[in-house]
Write a protein that holds these residues in place. Structure first.
Motif, short mmCIF file in Angstrom:
data_model
loop_
_atom_site.label_atom_id
_atom_site.label_comp_id
_atom_site.label_asym_id
_atom_site.label_seq_id
_atom_site.Cartn_x
_atom_site.Cartn_y
_atom_site.Cartn_z
N SER A 38 8.70 -10.08 7.97
CA SER A 38 8.88 -9.71 6.57
C SER A 38 7.74 -8.82 6.10
O SER A 38 7.42 -8.75 4.92
N TYR A 40 5.78 -5.42 5.19
CA TYR A 40 6.07 -4.07 4.72
C TYR A 40 5.00 -3.08 5.18
O TYR A 40 5.30 -1.93 5.45
N ILE A 54 3.21 1.34 8.06
CA ILE A 54 4.32 1.01 7.16
C ILE A 54 5.52 0.66 8.03
O ILE A 54 5.84 1.37 8.98
N ASP A 55 6.17 -0.46 7.71
CA ASP A 55 7.35 -0.86 8.46
C ASP A 55 8.52 0.04 8.11
O ASP A 55 9.06 -0.01 7.00
N ARG A 58 12.07 -2.27 7.78
CA ARG A 58 12.31 -3.29 6.78
C ARG A 58 11.89 -2.94 5.35
O ARG A 58 12.33 -3.57 4.42
N THR A 59 11.01 -1.97 5.20
CA THR A 59 10.57 -1.61 3.85
C THR A 59 11.68 -0.86 3.15
O THR A 59 12.09 0.20 3.61
N ARG A 64 8.78 2.25 -0.47
CA ARG A 64 7.87 2.86 0.52
C ARG A 64 6.68 3.55 -0.13
O ARG A 64 5.55 3.41 0.32
N VAL A 67 4.34 0.85 -1.41
CA VAL A 67 3.65 0.16 -0.30
C VAL A 67 2.54 1.05 0.24
O VAL A 67 1.42 0.58 0.48
N SER A 87 3.86 -8.03 1.94
CA SER A 87 5.25 -8.42 2.17
C SER A 87 5.86 -8.73 0.82
O SER A 87 5.23 -8.58 -0.22
#
Length: 144
Positions: A38, A40, A54-55, A58-59, A64, A67, A87
């Protein structure tokens, strides 16, 4: 630490409030990868090299930019601390001091005073939606 003032200085010095451009001009690597779980994003510093992960899987797209701005806040406000992962649960106000500073940095970066003045006819919540700032964090701006 006066985060608002720090953000204003960064914007003036680099001529942008775009977190991706800021990271690039500050020499901070930004890498979009699958982080799993989970998560981000995260900020890491290893051998004086600053990196934001940065994921990419999943983000949510609308988060984005926030984050990245949040992780940039870690790089600027607590550069020597490899901070906890952002997250879904850290997008709340009841997080620890370092996470709150990073959230405040992101809100100030994405909603600078000049942007708010230029858009007087819009509510702070409308502007936050435009810039990808989660509604629950708008109060960090201090004018909601």
């Amino acid at each position: 630490m006066d985060i608002r003032k720090k953000v204003q200085q960064l914007i003036r010095r680099h001529g942008t409030n775009n977190p991706e451009r800021l990271a690039r001009t500050m020499g901070i690597n930004v890498i979009y990868i699958d982080l799993g779980g989970s998560v981000y994003g995260t900020y890491l510093k290893y051998k004086r090299v600053k990196t934001i992960l940065i994921d990419a899987e999943r983000t949510p797209e609308h988060l984005r930019r926030f984050v990245l701005a949040h992780e940039l806040g870690h790089a600027v406000c607590t550069p020597d601390a490899n901070t906890s992962w952002i997250s879904a649960y850290t997008l709340a106000l009841n997080t620890d001091r370092i996470e709150r500073e990073a959230n405040t940095f992101a809100v100030e970066l994405l909603l600078p005073d000049s942007f708010i003045r230029e858009n007087e006819g819009c509510s702070i919540y409308q502007l936050a939606r435009l810039r990808g700032v989660p509604e629950g964090l708008v109060e960090l701006k201090g004018i909601a």
